[in-house]
Design an enzyme around this catalytic site. Structure first.
Site, PDB file in Angstrom:
ATOM      1  N   ASP A  79      24.363  52.876  39.977  1.00  0.00           N
ATOM      2  CA  ASP A  79      23.495  51.685  40.147  1.00  0.00           C
ATOM      3  C   ASP A  79      22.871  51.864  38.557  1.00  0.00           C
ATOM      4  O   ASP A  79      22.187  52.816  38.333  1.00  0.00           O
ATOM      5  CB  ASP A  79      22.502  51.817  41.158  1.00  0.00           C
ATOM      6  CG  ASP A  79      21.820  50.563  41.301  1.00  0.00           C
ATOM      7  OD1 ASP A  79      21.480  50.176  40.239  1.00  0.00           O
ATOM      8  OD2 ASP A  79      21.252  50.280  42.276  1.00  0.00           O
ATOM      9  N   VAL A  80      23.267  50.739  37.827  1.00  0.00           N
ATOM     10  CA  VAL A  80      22.327  50.926  36.370  1.00  0.00           C
ATOM     11  C   VAL A  80      21.219  50.690  36.372  1.00  0.00           C
ATOM     12  O   VAL A  80      20.344  50.969  35.177  1.00  0.00           O
ATOM     13  CB  VAL A  80      23.289  49.969  35.755  1.00  0.00           C
ATOM     14  CG1 VAL A  80      24.762  49.978  35.335  1.00  0.00           C
ATOM     15  CG2 VAL A  80      22.875  48.382  36.087  1.00  0.00           C
ATOM     16  N   ASN A 106      29.362  45.907  31.731  1.00  0.00           N
ATOM     17  CA  ASN A 106      29.757  44.679  32.437  1.00  0.00           C
ATOM     18  C   ASN A 106      29.105  44.550  33.484  1.00  0.00           C
ATOM     19  O   ASN A 106      28.956  43.308  34.022  1.00  0.00           O
ATOM     20  CB  ASN A 106      31.178  44.867  32.994  1.00  0.00           C
ATOM     21  CG  ASN A 106      31.684  43.872  33.686  1.00  0.00           C
ATOM     22  OD1 ASN A 106      32.085  42.810  33.088  1.00  0.00           O
ATOM     23  ND2 ASN A 106      31.698  44.095  35.054  1.00  0.00           N
ATOM     24  N   TYR A 182      18.439  34.787  33.799  1.00  0.00           N
ATOM     25  CA  TYR A 182      19.977  35.173  33.334  1.00  0.00           C
ATOM     26  C   TYR A 182      19.888  34.919  31.680  1.00  0.00           C
ATOM     27  O   TYR A 182      20.308  35.959  30.888  1.00  0.00           O
ATOM     28  CB  TYR A 182      20.814  34.320  33.870  1.00  0.00           C
ATOM     29  CG  TYR A 182      22.356  34.707  33.463  1.00  0.00           C
ATOM     30  CD1 TYR A 182      22.814  35.991  34.231  1.00  0.00           C
ATOM     31  CD2 TYR A 182      23.245  33.833  32.923  1.00  0.00           C
ATOM     32  CE1 TYR A 182      24.115  36.320  33.855  1.00  0.00           C
ATOM     33  CE2 TYR A 182      24.409  34.101  32.802  1.00  0.00           C
ATOM     34  CZ  TYR A 182      25.096  35.266  33.287  1.00  0.00           C
ATOM     35  OH  TYR A 182      26.149  35.897  33.065  1.00  0.00           O
ATOM     36  N   LYS A 186      20.464  38.098  28.908  1.00  0.00           N
ATOM     37  CA  LYS A 186      21.525  38.022  28.141  1.00  0.00           C
ATOM     38  C   LYS A 186      21.105  37.767  26.597  1.00  0.00           C
ATOM     39  O   LYS A 186      21.912  38.425  25.706  1.00  0.00           O
ATOM     40  CB  LYS A 186      22.625  37.009  28.412  1.00  0.00           C
ATOM     41  CG  LYS A 186      23.115  37.118  29.765  1.00  0.00           C
ATOM     42  CD  LYS A 186      23.936  38.459  30.004  1.00  0.00           C
ATOM     43  CE  LYS A 186      24.776  38.456  31.303  1.00  0.00           C
ATOM     44  NZ  LYS A 186      25.512  39.916  31.181  1.00  0.00           N
TER      45      LYS A 186
HETATM   46  N1  NAP Z   1      31.918  34.804  35.786  1.00  0.00           N
HETATM   47  C1  NAP Z   1      31.330  34.158  34.540  1.00  0.00           C
HETATM   48  O1  NAP Z   1      31.610  32.865  34.351  1.00  0.00           O
HETATM   49  C2  NAP Z   1      30.561  34.832  33.741  1.00  0.00           C
HETATM   50  C3  NAP Z   1      30.189  34.165  32.521  1.00  0.00           C
HETATM   51  C4  NAP Z   1      29.442  34.743  31.249  1.00  0.00           C
HETATM   52  C5  NAP Z   1      29.320  36.080  31.774  1.00  0.00           C
HETATM   53  N2  NAP Z   1      29.576  36.827  32.738  1.00  0.00           N
HETATM   54  C6  NAP Z   1      29.166  38.512  32.841  1.00  0.00           C
HETATM   55  O2  NAP Z   1      30.362  39.162  33.169  1.00  0.00           O
HETATM   56  C7  NAP Z   1      29.825  40.351  33.858  1.00  0.00           C
HETATM   57  C8  NAP Z   1      30.781  40.655  35.120  1.00  0.00           C
HETATM   58  O3  NAP Z   1      30.421  39.456  36.106  1.00  0.00           O
HETATM   59  P1  NAP Z   1      31.588  38.982  36.906  1.00  0.00           P
HETATM   60  O4  NAP Z   1      31.609  37.399  36.811  1.00  0.00           O
HETATM   61  O5  NAP Z   1      32.800  39.844  36.827  1.00  0.00           O
HETATM   62  O6  NAP Z   1      30.934  38.984  38.202  1.00  0.00           O
HETATM   63  P2  NAP Z   1      30.842  40.059  39.380  1.00  0.00           P
HETATM   64  O7  NAP Z   1      32.323  39.976  40.088  1.00  0.00           O
HETATM   65  O8  NAP Z   1      29.663  39.605  40.310  1.00  0.00           O
HETATM   66  O9  NAP Z   1      30.695  41.246  38.478  1.00  0.00           O
HETATM   67  C9  NAP Z   1      29.166  41.809  38.402  1.00  0.00           C
HETATM   68  C10 NAP Z   1      29.166  43.275  38.932  1.00  0.00           C
HETATM   69  O10 NAP Z   1      27.965  43.775  38.377  1.00  0.00           O
HETATM   70  C11 NAP Z   1      27.748  44.999  39.369  1.00  0.00           C
HETATM   71  N3  NAP Z   1      26.473  45.102  39.482  1.00  0.00           N
HETATM   72  C12 NAP Z   1      25.661  44.382  39.779  1.00  0.00           C
HETATM   73  N4  NAP Z   1      24.180  44.864  39.848  1.00  0.00           N
HETATM   74  C13 NAP Z   1      24.521  46.304  39.600  1.00  0.00           C
HETATM   75  C14 NAP Z   1      23.579  47.188  39.511  1.00  0.00           C
HETATM   76  N5  NAP Z   1      22.235  47.424  39.686  1.00  0.00           N
HETATM   77  N6  NAP Z   1      24.440  48.614  39.164  1.00  0.00           N
HETATM   78  C15 NAP Z   1      25.675  48.431  38.925  1.00  0.00           C
HETATM   79  N7  NAP Z   1      26.268  47.636  39.068  1.00  0.00           N
HETATM   80  C16 NAP Z   1      25.981  46.239  39.251  1.00  0.00           C
HETATM   81  C17 NAP Z   1      28.440  44.536  40.616  1.00  0.00           C
HETATM   82  O11 NAP Z   1      29.229  45.704  41.286  1.00  0.00           O
HETATM   83  P3  NAP Z   1      28.901  46.126  42.548  1.00  0.00           P
HETATM   84  O12 NAP Z   1      28.471  44.978  43.465  1.00  0.00           O
HETATM   85  O13 NAP Z   1      30.249  46.863  43.005  1.00  0.00           O
HETATM   86  O14 NAP Z   1      27.846  47.381  42.739  1.00  0.00           O
HETATM   87  C18 NAP Z   1      29.682  43.635  40.319  1.00  0.00           C
HETATM   88  O15 NAP Z   1      30.950  44.124  40.248  1.00  0.00           O
HETATM   89  C19 NAP Z   1      28.303  40.038  34.111  1.00  0.00           C
HETATM   90  O16 NAP Z   1      27.665  40.746  33.155  1.00  0.00           O
HETATM   91  C20 NAP Z   1      28.361  38.599  33.990  1.00  0.00           C
HETATM   92  O17 NAP Z   1      26.962  38.253  33.530  1.00  0.00           O
HETATM   93  C21 NAP Z   1      30.320  36.401  33.638  1.00  0.00           C
END
Ligand code: NAP
Length: 259
Positions: A79-80, A106, A182, A186
């Site tokens: 947990d970060v 990530n 958000y 970022k």
């Molecule tokens: N999807 C998009 O369109 C998009 C666009 C721009 C940027 N991003 C960025 O891409 C990254 C990955 O997101 P994603 O789209 O793949 O969504 P996602 O599937 O919801 O992944 C986010 C991950 O963050 C982890 N997380 C959340 N809070 C945490 C905490 N306190 N400690 C450790 N892990 C934590 C969760 O892991 P667990 O629940 O397994 O702990 C989850 O697997 C994020 O930084 C997001 O902002 C995504």
């Protein structure tokens, strides 16, 4: 001051060094993180696949192992937002391998996402400070602390790649309203990328940020046009840059974009 020096782990124990390169991906059990993990396994890295939940990490690691012949990720709880969790994992990596070559920050939350239930306010005039703080704790400070802890392990071998998964929502050049927590988290992660890139210049450690595009995941929602694998591509590229690769940059689709 670094928490530990070049020859000891965070608790001061000495450690052995393994030859194979080691990577750590936060939020690696689903979405873009799982695809980054898959890509780094294919590049021959030992990969720590992390989730806040042990069973989630273990299931994701088993699934990746079954789907790929590239290797087995090491499932780990992280947990970060928890100091003990961060120090404990870096300690285990140091003890087991004596090195960390790649850190992919990530993990992220998008608390104002329109598909999220219950819905949250998104406007700066309406959003609570508590929600903004929660976004900053995960998206900014988690990456900050983990990079702080990882850097000495990278400096030991004068090699490292830090990849911050940011977002176009944090671009000052294109900053708009809404999604305030958000956006702030970022934009600050982008600034952090520049700060660490400057401080680690000439140490063999390259620090970059990227926007993965709009990707289907819990963060992106089901309507997004890009797959998690497409979203992971630029992160994998940055994690595997050659020594003369860029540092202090912000990328989308492997091309530089404005801050
Ligand atoms: N999807 C998009 O369109 C998009 C666009 C721009 C940027 N991003 C960025 O891409 C990254 C990955 O997101 P994603 O789209 O793949 O969504 P996602 O599937 O919801 O992944 C986010 C991950 O963050 C982890 N997380 C959340 N809070 C945490 C905490 N306190 N400690 C450790 N892990 C934590 C969760 O892991 P667990 O629940 O397994 O702990 C989850 O697997 C994020 O930084 C997001 O902002 C995504």
């Amino acid at each position: 001051m670094a928490l530990f020096d070049a020859t000891s782990s965070p608790t001061g124990k000495s450690y052995m060094t393994t030859e194979q390169r080691v990577a750590l991906v936060t939020g690696g059990a689903g979405g873009i993180g799982r695809e980054i993990t898959r890509g780094l396994l294919a590049h021959g890295y030992i990969v720590y696949l992390t989730s806040r939940h042990a069973d989630t990490a273990e299931r994701a690691a088993a699934r990746l192992t079954a789907e790929t012949s590239a290797g087995t990720p090491l499932p780990s709880v992280l947990d970060v937002t928890e100091e003990e969790s961060l120090v404990g994992l870096i300690e285990r990596v140091a003890q087991r391998h004596g090195r960390l070559d790649v850190l992919v920050n990530n993990a992220g939350v998008y608390l104002e996402a329109p598909h999220r239930q219950p819905a949250s306010p998104t406007l700066a005039q309406e959003q609570s400070v508590a929600m903004v703080r929660e976004s900053l704790e995960t998206n900014l400070l988690g990456a900050y602390r983990l990079t702080q802890l990882a850097a000495p392990l990278m400096q030991r071998h004068r090699f490292g790649r830090v990849v911050n998964v940011s977002s176009g929502s944090g671009q000052l050049a294109d900053m708009g309203g809404g999604d305030v927590g958000y956006r702030l988290s970022k934009a600050a992660l982008n600034a952090l990328t520049r700060v660490f890139a400057a401080e680690l210049a000439d140490s063999g450690i390259l620090v970059n940020a990227l926007c993965p595009g709009w990707v289907q995941s819990d963060v992106g929602g089901p309507a997004a046009p890009r797959t998690p694998a497409e979203g992971a591509d630029t992160a994998i590229w940055l994690a595997t840059l050659p020594d003369d690769g860029p540092t202090g940059g912000f990328f989308r689709h492997r091309a530089p974009i404005a801050w």
